[in-house]
Design an enzyme around this catalytic site. Structure first.
Site, PDB file in Angstrom:
ATOM      1  N   LYS A   1       0.821  -1.218   0.000  1.00 43.00           N
ATOM      2  CA  LYS A   1       0.000   0.000   0.000  1.00 43.00           C
ATOM      3  C   LYS A   1       0.850   1.262   0.000  1.00 43.00           C
ATOM      4  O   LYS A   1       0.475   2.267  -0.591  1.00 43.00           O
ATOM      5  CB  LYS A   1      -0.930   0.026   1.215  1.00 43.00           C
ATOM      6  CG  LYS A   1      -2.131  -0.874   1.062  1.00 43.00           C
ATOM      7  CD  LYS A   1      -3.244  -0.441   2.003  1.00 43.00           C
ATOM      8  CE  LYS A   1      -4.421  -1.379   1.928  1.00 43.00           C
ATOM      9  NZ  LYS A   1      -5.402  -1.131   2.986  1.00 43.00           N
TER      10      LYS A   1
ATOM     11  N   LYS B   1      -4.813  -9.640  -6.756  1.00 42.81           N
ATOM     12  CA  LYS B   1      -5.996  -9.733  -5.900  1.00 42.81           C
ATOM     13  C   LYS B   1      -7.088  -8.763  -6.371  1.00 42.81           C
ATOM     14  O   LYS B   1      -6.768  -7.648  -6.778  1.00 42.81           O
ATOM     15  CB  LYS B   1      -5.541  -9.354  -4.481  1.00 42.81           C
ATOM     16  CG  LYS B   1      -6.454  -9.751  -3.372  1.00 42.81           C
ATOM     17  CD  LYS B   1      -5.852  -9.356  -2.033  1.00 42.81           C
ATOM     18  CE  LYS B   1      -5.821  -7.855  -1.850  1.00 42.81           C
ATOM     19  NZ  LYS B   1      -5.448  -7.405  -0.508  1.00 42.81           N
TER      20      LYS B   1
ATOM     21  N   LYS C   1     -10.428  -2.949  -3.985  1.00 46.24           N
ATOM     22  CA  LYS C   1     -11.278  -1.765  -4.097  1.00 46.24           C
ATOM     23  C   LYS C   1     -10.577  -0.660  -4.869  1.00 46.24           C
ATOM     24  O   LYS C   1     -11.218   0.214  -5.425  1.00 46.24           O
ATOM     25  CB  LYS C   1     -11.595  -1.223  -2.691  1.00 46.24           C
ATOM     26  CG  LYS C   1     -12.449  -2.144  -1.839  1.00 46.24           C
ATOM     27  CD  LYS C   1     -12.508  -1.621  -0.401  1.00 46.24           C
ATOM     28  CE  LYS C   1     -13.226  -2.581   0.522  1.00 46.24           C
ATOM     29  NZ  LYS C   1     -12.955  -2.312   1.937  1.00 46.24           N
TER      30      LYS C   1
HETATM   31  P1  TYM Z   1     -10.856  -4.805   4.032  1.00 45.36           P
HETATM   32  O1  TYM Z   1     -11.979  -3.861   4.088  1.00 45.36           O
HETATM   33  O2  TYM Z   1      -9.704  -4.494   3.152  1.00 45.36           O
HETATM   34  O3  TYM Z   1     -11.384  -6.239   3.625  1.00 45.36           O
HETATM   35  C1  TYM Z   1     -12.512  -6.789   4.263  1.00 45.36           C
HETATM   36  C2  TYM Z   1     -12.458  -8.300   4.208  1.00 45.36           C
HETATM   37  O4  TYM Z   1     -12.472  -8.744   2.846  1.00 45.36           O
HETATM   38  C3  TYM Z   1     -11.398  -9.655   2.637  1.00 45.36           C
HETATM   39  N1  TYM Z   1     -10.926  -9.502   1.263  1.00 45.36           N
HETATM   40  C4  TYM Z   1     -10.843 -10.513   0.385  1.00 45.36           C
HETATM   41  N2  TYM Z   1     -11.140 -11.825   0.483  1.00 45.36           N
HETATM   42  C5  TYM Z   1     -10.965 -12.590  -0.621  1.00 45.36           C
HETATM   43  N3  TYM Z   1     -10.506 -12.107  -1.806  1.00 45.36           N
HETATM   44  C6  TYM Z   1     -10.193 -10.794  -1.947  1.00 45.36           C
HETATM   45  N4  TYM Z   1      -9.769 -10.319  -3.112  1.00 45.36           N
HETATM   46  C7  TYM Z   1     -10.363  -9.926  -0.818  1.00 45.36           C
HETATM   47  N5  TYM Z   1     -10.165  -8.603  -0.612  1.00 45.36           N
HETATM   48  C8  TYM Z   1     -10.509  -8.367   0.668  1.00 45.36           C
HETATM   49  C9  TYM Z   1     -10.349  -9.255   3.655  1.00 45.36           C
HETATM   50  O5  TYM Z   1      -9.467 -10.334   3.908  1.00 45.36           O
HETATM   51  C10 TYM Z   1     -11.190  -8.878   4.845  1.00 45.36           C
HETATM   52  O6  TYM Z   1     -11.528 -10.042   5.593  1.00 45.36           O
HETATM   53  N6  TYM Z   1      -7.707  -5.238   7.799  1.00 45.36           N
HETATM   54  C11 TYM Z   1      -9.077  -5.637   7.476  1.00 45.36           C
HETATM   55  C12 TYM Z   1     -10.124  -4.913   8.298  1.00 45.36           C
HETATM   56  C13 TYM Z   1      -9.997  -5.114   9.782  1.00 45.36           C
HETATM   57  C14 TYM Z   1     -10.207  -6.308  10.507  1.00 45.36           C
HETATM   58  C15 TYM Z   1     -10.035  -5.975  11.878  1.00 45.36           C
HETATM   59  C16 TYM Z   1     -10.531  -7.607  10.135  1.00 45.36           C
HETATM   60  C17 TYM Z   1      -9.690  -4.151  10.682  1.00 45.36           C
HETATM   61  N7  TYM Z   1      -9.720  -4.673  11.966  1.00 45.36           N
HETATM   62  C18 TYM Z   1     -10.141  -6.926  12.903  1.00 45.36           C
HETATM   63  C19 TYM Z   1     -10.647  -8.554  11.158  1.00 45.36           C
HETATM   64  C20 TYM Z   1     -10.466  -8.225  12.509  1.00 45.36           C
HETATM   65  C21 TYM Z   1      -9.289  -5.472   5.970  1.00 45.36           C
HETATM   66  O7  TYM Z   1      -8.497  -5.853   5.204  1.00 45.36           O
HETATM   67  O8  TYM Z   1     -10.411  -4.918   5.547  1.00 45.36           O
END
Ligand code: TYM
Length: 335
Positions: free
Chosen positions: A115, A199, A202
């Site tokens: 990132k 991957k 967004k």
């Molecule tokens: P975020 O918003 O980037 O992603 C949310 C969830 O979607 C999953 N994800 C995917 N899974 C499969 N294929 C993909 N291409 C893909 N892109 C995203 C992510 O693995 C995530 O589960 N850091 C976290 C947010 C967070 C969090 C937490 C999660 C903050 N605090 C505590 C668990 C526990 C995140 O990446 O969000």
């Protein structure tokens, strides 16, 4: 203080463009856990601002994640749905854990490297400390299980290491449980529809790279039709997908949407050309996603309802996190 045994915590960032990866890798897996676990689902707005967000869009994207949770089948009356910034325990515990986690651990985080890109010096301090805030999210509730996509595995390891080090440093054995990642189903890493080696994300500049949770049936069909594949027919067995990332991705998506394994999907479509498989996948995706998209739209039109869910969720989250944070402060000697 009683140790929870079955407490789930997970979060999604309100950064817009919620996509099929977020749904299949995470949100959809949150739903069945309601039957077996106490579930806390957060909209992590404090994580979102680690890169600049337009304030108006942040508010609407926060409501969008709540709508996606509810439209996907999470019941806000039995589970906690709230936004992170409303519960100060996250920020307070994150500071304490910043003093437990080591710089060397953060330096190894691949997501930060991705990132921050080449110009690391210009990344926010928050982006660097992101995984520690994530550890605080989970540990503020002493959560035992964390459903996430595969890309979050390394962050979960950091949360476990931080919990373990806190327990050791303060001679508080087992105070924080070591949270278990739940990385479930055949689509734990959904790839870009334009490039099967990247991957789905967004922030990809190409709209065609992702199916979003707001796409119309026509958009979904168009994006699947244009998805990058190769000229060969589908193989008979999963091993035949090796070296064919585009094909592997579409088969994984089909499997996850249909509730099948990749092997089941190939048993059904072995030898089929993409001209046959893609329309079948588009029909399935529309069938599974359109009701959710429709319900999200309906919920988004009622922001008072969504804000009510968030307010009630924040009260319930406070009730769980505040005593845990109070105990943490005692353990470390704050008076
Ligand atoms: P975020 O918003 O980037 O992603 C949310 C969830 O979607 C999953 N994800 C995917 N899974 C499969 N294929 C993909 N291409 C893909 N892109 C995203 C992510 O693995 C995530 O589960 N850091 C976290 C947010 C967070 C969090 C937490 C999660 C903050 N605090 C505590 C668990 C526990 C995140 O990446 O969000």
């Amino acid at each position: 203080m009683e140790q929870p045994r079955n407490r789930v915590f997970s979060g999604v960032q309100p950064t817009g463009n919620l996509h099929l990866g977020n749904y299949l890798g995470a949100i959809r897996n949150f739903v069945p856990l309601q039957q077996t676990h106490e579930c806390i689902y957060c909209v992590v707005d404090m994580h979102a601002i680690t890169v600049w967000q337009d304030p108006k869009e942040l508010a609407s994207n926060t409501r969008e994640v709540v709508a996606a949770y509810i439209a996907s089948g999470i019941d806000p009356s039995t589970n906690v749905i709230f936004n992170q910034s409303k519960v100060s325990a996250h920020a307070e515990l994150a500071w304490i854990l910043n003093c437990v986690a080591r710089i060397g651990w953060l330096n190894r985080m691949t997501q930060f490297k991705d990132k921050a890109g080449k110009d690391r010096e210009k990344a926010s301090v928050g982006l660097y400390a992101y995984p520690v805030l994530m550890a605080a999210d989970i540990l503020a509730y002493r959560a035992t299980h964390v459903p996430v996509g595969e890309d979050q595995k390394q962050h979960l390891e950091l949360a476990r290491d931080t919990a373990q080090k806190f327990n050791n440093d303060f001679d508080a054995p087992d105070f924080f449980p070591l949270p278990e990642p739940l990385i479930m189903g055949p689509a734990t890493r959904v790839m870009s529809l334009r490039d099967g080696t990247k991957k789905m994300s967004k922030s990809d500049p190409s709209d065609l790279s992702r199916i979003t949770m707001r796409d119309s049936a026509d958009d979904i069909a168009k994006k699947i039709r244009k998805a990058q594949t190769d000229p060969d027919p589908l193989p008979e067995a999963v091993e035949g997908l090796a070296g064919r990332p585009g094909a592997d991705n579409l088969v994984g998506i089909y499997a996850a949407l249909a509730g099948l394994s990749k092997a089941d999907v190939l048993a059904r479509f072995a030898g089929a050309q993409f001209s046959v498989f893609k329309p079948a996948l588009a029909d399935l995706a529309v069938e599974k996603l359109s009701p959710i998209t429709g319900e999200m739209k309906r919920l988004m039109a009622d922001s008072a309802y969504i804000d009510g869910v968030l307010a009630q969720g924040a009260d319930r989250a406070h009730a769980v996190a505040d005593p845990i944070l109070g105990r943490v402060k005692e353990i470390i000697g704050f008076i």
